[in-house]
Motif scaffolding. Structure first.
Motif, short mmCIF file in Angstrom:
data_model
loop_
_atom_site.label_atom_id
_atom_site.label_comp_id
_atom_site.label_asym_id
_atom_site.label_seq_id
_atom_site.Cartn_x
_atom_site.Cartn_y
_atom_site.Cartn_z
N ALA A 80 43.66 -28.60 -31.36
CA ALA A 80 44.70 -28.31 -30.36
C ALA A 80 46.00 -29.04 -30.70
O ALA A 80 47.10 -28.49 -30.54
CB ALA A 80 44.21 -28.71 -28.97
N THR B 62 48.51 -36.15 -26.24
CA THR B 62 47.16 -35.93 -26.78
C THR B 62 46.22 -37.08 -26.45
O THR B 62 45.01 -36.88 -26.29
CB THR B 62 47.24 -35.72 -28.30
N THR C 237 50.79 -33.82 -37.42
CA THR C 237 49.40 -33.84 -36.96
C THR C 237 48.73 -35.17 -37.29
O THR C 237 48.07 -35.78 -36.44
CB THR C 237 48.60 -32.69 -37.60
N SER D 63 37.96 -30.67 -31.44
CA SER D 63 38.70 -29.67 -30.65
C SER D 63 40.07 -30.19 -30.25
O SER D 63 41.06 -29.45 -30.26
CB SER D 63 37.89 -29.30 -29.39
N VAL D 64 40.14 -31.48 -29.91
CA VAL D 64 41.43 -32.08 -29.56
C VAL D 64 42.36 -32.08 -30.78
O VAL D 64 43.56 -31.81 -30.66
CB VAL D 64 41.22 -33.52 -29.04
N THR E 100 43.45 -25.41 -39.52
CA THR E 100 42.52 -25.72 -38.43
C THR E 100 41.06 -25.38 -38.73
O THR E 100 40.16 -26.11 -38.30
CB THR E 100 42.94 -24.99 -37.14
N ARG F 52 48.33 -35.26 -18.20
CA ARG F 52 47.63 -34.00 -18.44
C ARG F 52 48.21 -32.84 -17.64
O ARG F 52 47.98 -31.68 -17.98
CB ARG F 52 46.14 -34.15 -18.10
N THR G 294 47.06 -29.82 -33.71
CA THR G 294 47.68 -29.13 -34.84
C THR G 294 48.51 -27.95 -34.35
O THR G 294 49.64 -27.72 -34.81
CB THR G 294 46.61 -28.63 -35.82
N LYS G 295 47.97 -27.20 -33.40
CA LYS G 295 48.71 -26.05 -32.86
C LYS G 295 49.86 -26.50 -31.96
O LYS G 295 50.90 -25.84 -31.89
CB LYS G 295 47.75 -25.12 -32.10
N ASN G 296 49.67 -27.61 -31.27
CA ASN G 296 50.72 -28.11 -30.37
C ASN G 296 51.94 -28.64 -31.11
O ASN G 296 53.00 -28.81 -30.50
CB ASN G 296 50.16 -29.21 -29.47
#
Length: 221
Positions: free
Chosen positions: A158, A102, A21, A154-155, A203, A58, A160-162
């Motif tokens: 996202a 990202t 991350t 927010s990015v 998060t 994207r 971190t989860k990605n």
């Protein structure tokens, strides 16, 4: 109840997730800022490149990008990014893929912030003799960053989860360990709850802290 955790490096897996991350966030911020500069550049070729990059990246699934870094860059082209062992190569390739993906979202967030800067400020800066790079560096970007701390948070969440997608190329992060534990242990719900809680711990503070920062640095119009 948690005896089955013995023998698994849970903290180590989440530490790899944190590293993915952080490195990807730094790379995405740098490359995303450059892309945003291209999107508002007076040079048509740079604008076209920035627009094309954003629209293409994207709309490609992140899994495809991550797998391409391993199969395309490493196994086909022999790109190792300076590493000499398989684990390090995959880690760096995952960072590269996450950064490339990202940064497109960082760019769009920054471009929305750039659009909030009054046109009069840019015209005044050009009138006193500043060139495009100076206007961007001294006038536009400082205000744009202050305007988009919330969207950038927010990015980052996202991202971190990605990082879980990195498991597709063998990076030993949290999702990879979770899959191994589910295959070896009969504790599906408990394992899922543990890893869900781990990601919440990563998060939720990020969102709260950056939300507070967003309010503190917001540009008063």
């Amino acid at each position: 109840m948690f005896d089955f955790l013995e023998g698994y490096d849970l903290l180590g897996a989440f530490w790899v997730t944190v590293q993915l991350t952080v490195y990807s966030a730094i790379g995405s911020l740098i490359w995303g800022t450059l892309l945003a500069a291209m999107r508002v550049s007076p040079v048509p070729l740079m604008r076209a490149f920035g627009t094309g990059y954003i629209n293409i990246v994207r709309n490609i699934p992140l899994t495809v990008i991550i797998v391409f870094t391993s199969l395309g860059l490493f196994q086909t082209l022999g790109v190792t990014l300076g590493a000499d062992n398989f684990e390090t190569i995959n880690f760096r390739l995952a960072v590269l893929g996450l950064t490339g993906y990202t940064s497109a979202f960082v760019c769009e967030a920054l471009r929305s912030g750039i659009n909030t800067v009054p046109v009069g400020q840019m015209e005044a800066a050009r009138a006193v003799g500043l060139n495009f790079i100076q206007v961007l560096r001294l006038i536009i970007l400082p205000q744009a960053f202050r305007s988009v701390v919330g969207p950038l948070a927010s990015v980052l969440i996202a991202l971190t989860k990605n990082t879980t997608v990195a498991a597709a190329i063998g990076v030993a992060e949290a999702a990879s360990l979770m899959r191994t534990m589910i295959e070896n242990e009969a504790q599906l719900f408990l394992i899922s709850a543990i890893f869900a809680f781990g990601f919440i711990c990563l998060t939720l503070p990020t969102g709260l802290i950056l939300g507070w920062v967003s309010k503190k640095v917001a540009v008063k119009r």
